[in-house]
Design an enzyme around this catalytic site. Structure first.
Site, PDB file in Angstrom:
ATOM      1  N   GLY A  11       0.780  -1.241   0.000  1.00 47.93           N
ATOM      2  CA  GLY A  11       0.000   0.000   0.000  1.00 47.93           C
ATOM      3  C   GLY A  11       0.809   1.287   0.000  1.00 47.93           C
ATOM      4  N   GLN A  38       0.349  -0.968  -6.311  1.00 51.68           N
ATOM      5  CA  GLN A  38      -0.879  -1.320  -7.034  1.00 51.68           C
ATOM      6  C   GLN A  38      -0.639  -1.567  -8.524  1.00 51.68           C
ATOM      7  OE1 GLN A  38      -3.878   1.688  -6.564  1.00 51.68           O
ATOM      8  NE2 GLN A  38      -5.360   0.629  -7.851  1.00 51.68           N
ATOM      9  N   ASP A  62      -2.335  -5.829  -7.933  1.00 50.13           N
ATOM     10  CA  ASP A  62      -3.662  -5.222  -7.824  1.00 50.13           C
ATOM     11  C   ASP A  62      -4.495  -6.147  -6.939  1.00 50.13           C
ATOM     12  OD1 ASP A  62      -6.309  -4.463  -8.097  1.00 50.13           O
ATOM     13  OD2 ASP A  62      -5.958  -3.632 -10.098  1.00 50.13           O
ATOM     14  N   ALA A  93     -12.455   3.819  -2.318  1.00 48.11           N
ATOM     15  CA  ALA A  93     -13.875   3.850  -2.692  1.00 48.11           C
ATOM     16  C   ALA A  93     -13.992   4.864  -3.819  1.00 48.11           C
ATOM     17  CB  ALA A  93     -14.738   4.271  -1.511  1.00 48.11           C
ATOM     18  N   TYR A 154     -17.726  10.172   4.809  1.00 51.16           N
ATOM     19  CA  TYR A 154     -16.927   8.935   4.851  1.00 51.16           C
ATOM     20  C   TYR A 154     -17.778   7.738   4.387  1.00 51.16           C
ATOM     21  CZ  TYR A 154     -12.911   6.142   6.367  1.00 51.16           C
ATOM     22  OH  TYR A 154     -11.806   5.315   6.401  1.00 51.16           O
ATOM     23  N   LYS A 161     -14.659  -0.181   6.731  1.00 44.26           N
ATOM     24  CA  LYS A 161     -13.698  -0.232   7.848  1.00 44.26           C
ATOM     25  C   LYS A 161     -14.267  -1.046   9.009  1.00 44.26           C
ATOM     26  CE  LYS A 161     -10.224   2.306   6.326  1.00 44.26           C
ATOM     27  NZ  LYS A 161      -9.030   1.597   5.807  1.00 44.26           N
TER      28      LYS A 161
HETATM   29  N1  LIG Z   1      -4.983   9.299   5.607  1.00 46.12           N
HETATM   30  C1  LIG Z   1      -5.847   9.197   6.591  1.00 46.12           C
HETATM   31  O1  LIG Z   1      -6.381  10.189   7.119  1.00 46.12           O
HETATM   32  C2  LIG Z   1      -6.193   7.841   7.137  1.00 46.12           C
HETATM   33  C3  LIG Z   1      -6.728   7.733   8.435  1.00 46.12           C
HETATM   34  C4  LIG Z   1      -7.031   6.462   8.936  1.00 46.12           C
HETATM   35  C5  LIG Z   1      -6.820   5.339   8.148  1.00 46.12           C
HETATM   36  N2  LIG Z   1      -6.293   5.498   6.890  1.00 46.12           N
HETATM   37  C6  LIG Z   1      -6.080   4.270   6.099  1.00 46.12           C
HETATM   38  O2  LIG Z   1      -4.696   4.132   5.846  1.00 46.12           O
HETATM   39  C7  LIG Z   1      -4.529   3.280   4.711  1.00 46.12           C
HETATM   40  C8  LIG Z   1      -3.501   3.899   3.765  1.00 46.12           C
HETATM   41  O3  LIG Z   1      -4.037   5.061   3.176  1.00 46.12           O
HETATM   42  P1  LIG Z   1      -3.201   6.427   3.032  1.00 46.12           P
HETATM   43  O4  LIG Z   1      -4.006   7.467   3.722  1.00 46.12           O
HETATM   44  O5  LIG Z   1      -1.795   6.222   3.391  1.00 46.12           O
HETATM   45  O6  LIG Z   1      -3.357   6.749   1.479  1.00 46.12           O
HETATM   46  P2  LIG Z   1      -2.493   6.292   0.212  1.00 46.12           P
HETATM   47  O7  LIG Z   1      -3.276   6.774  -0.967  1.00 46.12           O
HETATM   48  O8  LIG Z   1      -1.110   6.758   0.326  1.00 46.12           O
HETATM   49  O9  LIG Z   1      -2.528   4.708   0.300  1.00 46.12           O
HETATM   50  C9  LIG Z   1      -3.615   3.948  -0.166  1.00 46.12           C
HETATM   51  C10 LIG Z   1      -3.009   2.804  -0.933  1.00 46.12           C
HETATM   52  O10 LIG Z   1      -4.025   1.885  -1.371  1.00 46.12           O
HETATM   53  C11 LIG Z   1      -3.569   1.372  -2.603  1.00 46.12           C
HETATM   54  N3  LIG Z   1      -4.658   0.724  -3.362  1.00 46.12           N
HETATM   55  C12 LIG Z   1      -5.873   1.213  -3.696  1.00 46.12           C
HETATM   56  N4  LIG Z   1      -6.523   0.334  -4.477  1.00 46.12           N
HETATM   57  C13 LIG Z   1      -5.709  -0.741  -4.627  1.00 46.12           C
HETATM   58  C14 LIG Z   1      -5.788  -1.965  -5.345  1.00 46.12           C
HETATM   59  N5  LIG Z   1      -6.844  -2.279  -6.098  1.00 46.12           N
HETATM   60  N6  LIG Z   1      -4.731  -2.818  -5.285  1.00 46.12           N
HETATM   61  C15 LIG Z   1      -3.621  -2.527  -4.560  1.00 46.12           C
HETATM   62  N7  LIG Z   1      -3.482  -1.380  -3.874  1.00 46.12           N
HETATM   63  C16 LIG Z   1      -4.507  -0.496  -3.906  1.00 46.12           C
HETATM   64  C17 LIG Z   1      -3.044   2.608  -3.325  1.00 46.12           C
HETATM   65  O11 LIG Z   1      -2.233   2.256  -4.427  1.00 46.12           O
HETATM   66  C18 LIG Z   1      -2.276   3.276  -2.198  1.00 46.12           C
HETATM   67  O12 LIG Z   1      -0.946   2.814  -2.166  1.00 46.12           O
HETATM   68  C19 LIG Z   1      -5.928   3.100   4.111  1.00 46.12           C
HETATM   69  O13 LIG Z   1      -6.479   1.901   4.591  1.00 46.12           O
HETATM   70  C20 LIG Z   1      -6.683   4.268   4.714  1.00 46.12           C
HETATM   71  O14 LIG Z   1      -8.074   4.052   4.743  1.00 46.12           O
HETATM   72  C21 LIG Z   1      -5.963   6.701   6.379  1.00 46.12           C
END
Ligand SMILES: NC(=O)c1ccc[n+]([C@@H]2O[C@H](COP(=O)([O-])OP(=O)(O)OC[C@H]3O[C@@H](n4cnc5c(N)ncnc54)[C@H](O)[C@@H]3O)[C@@H](O)[C@H]2O)c1
Length: 257
Positions: A11, A38, A62, A93, A154, A161
């Site tokens: 991720g 991804q 993916d 989403a 959200y 989640k």
């Molecule tokens: N940023 C926030 O405020 C926050 C708060 C709480 C939880 N989160 C969670 O943290 C996690 C990481 O998100 P982030 O905020 O670092 O954003 P980010 O965009 O940096 O990371 C999201 C990742 O999901 C990957 N992804 C999406 N669809 C995919 C697929 N089909 N196959 C493989 N990979 C896929 C993307 O390539 C990306 O690397 C997520 O679960 C997010 O919900 C984020």
């Protein structure tokens, strides 16, 4: 804390990703890292990034595709033998699902995609990986308080989640005896690519920062430090939990003068 542990990080999109803060902390604490991205779009970034972290394992995967998940785990096992830890830091989403009242924007397709990528992908990875996890290994995922409390815009991500957090409990209940712990970190808002897709995110970030016991927002590195703890043997007695790294936001009731 995680010296020589082989940990797969799923991720990473860019330097703002929460996974980047996790990688930084794990690396500084001695872990051997592998990465999954991804698609090709993130290749240039990951090539630079993995060099800085002495990693020679990157795989495109993916997570909507079972064969790619199988292949990811096979490549990790070919490289490392046993896997000591997995970080699942993935969520998605469609943008139209994250804007406005849920009754107006939810669709079957949006619901399915959000749950597939943001929740099932965690199960899919564990299903393939658990036979190859070492004894005393640890798996973590990232969640958000929108699973517990209705949060403007959200919407369907909150439902996904909640499903993800339930998955943590189910997998931890049966994998514990196999030596695998499973936990999640519920992070406060952090400006990342995924977060920018939520309508009004900037306002959410500002309000959150002004209303936590710590009186500020948290950083990806702080999430990373907790991830390092959960992936290390220091947390050997903890499984099935959602650990909040949100400046204490979740313990509060309503705000009034
Ligand atoms: N940023 C926030 O405020 C926050 C708060 C709480 C939880 N989160 C969670 O943290 C996690 C990481 O998100 P982030 O905020 O670092 O954003 P980010 O965009 O940096 O990371 C999201 C990742 O999901 C990957 N992804 C999406 N669809 C995919 C697929 N089909 N196959 C493989 N990979 C896929 C993307 O390539 C990306 O690397 C997520 O679960 C997010 O919900 C984020």
């Amino acid at each position: 804390m995680v010296k020589n542990k082989k940990i797969l990080i799923v991720g990473l999109a860019n330097k703002y990703s929460i996974a980047a803060g996790i990688a930084e902390s794990l690396y500084e604490n001695g872990a051997k890292l592998g990465f999954s991205i991804q698609n090709e779009r993130f290749e240039k970034f990951i090539n630079e990034f993995s060099k800085n972290y002495d990693s020679d394992f990157t795989q495109i995967c993916d997570l909507s595709n079972d064969i790619e998940i199988k292949d990811l785990i096979k490549k990790a096992v070919d490289k490392w033998g046993k896997i000591d830890g997995i970080v699942h830091s993935v969520g998605f989403a469609p943008a139209d699902q994250l804007s406005g009242n849920i009754e107006e924007c939810i669709s079957r397709e949006g619901f399915q995609i959000a749950h597939d990528i943001s929740s099932y992908s965690f199960s899919g990875v564990i299903k393939e990986a658990y036979p190859h996890m070492s004894n005393n290994s640890s798996i973590i995922t990232l969640t958000y308080i929108g699973s517990q409390q209705a949060t403007p815009n959200y919407n369907v991500m909150g439902m996904a989640k909640a499903s993800l957090e339930a998955s943590v409990r189910y997998f931890s209940s049966t994998l514990g005896e196999k030596g695998v712990r499973v936990n999640s970190i519920s992070a406060g808002p952090i400006k990342t690519l995924a977060a920018s897709g939520i309508k009004g995110f900037k306002s959410m970030l500002n309000k959150h920062g002004a209303n936590t016991p710590l009186a500020r927002n948290i950083t990806a590195r702080e999430v990373g430090n907790t991830a390092t703890f959960l992936l290390s043997d220091m947390s050997s007695g903890i499984t099935g939990q959602t650990i909040y790294v949100d400046g204490g936001y979740n313990i509060q009731s309503m705000d009034f003068d």
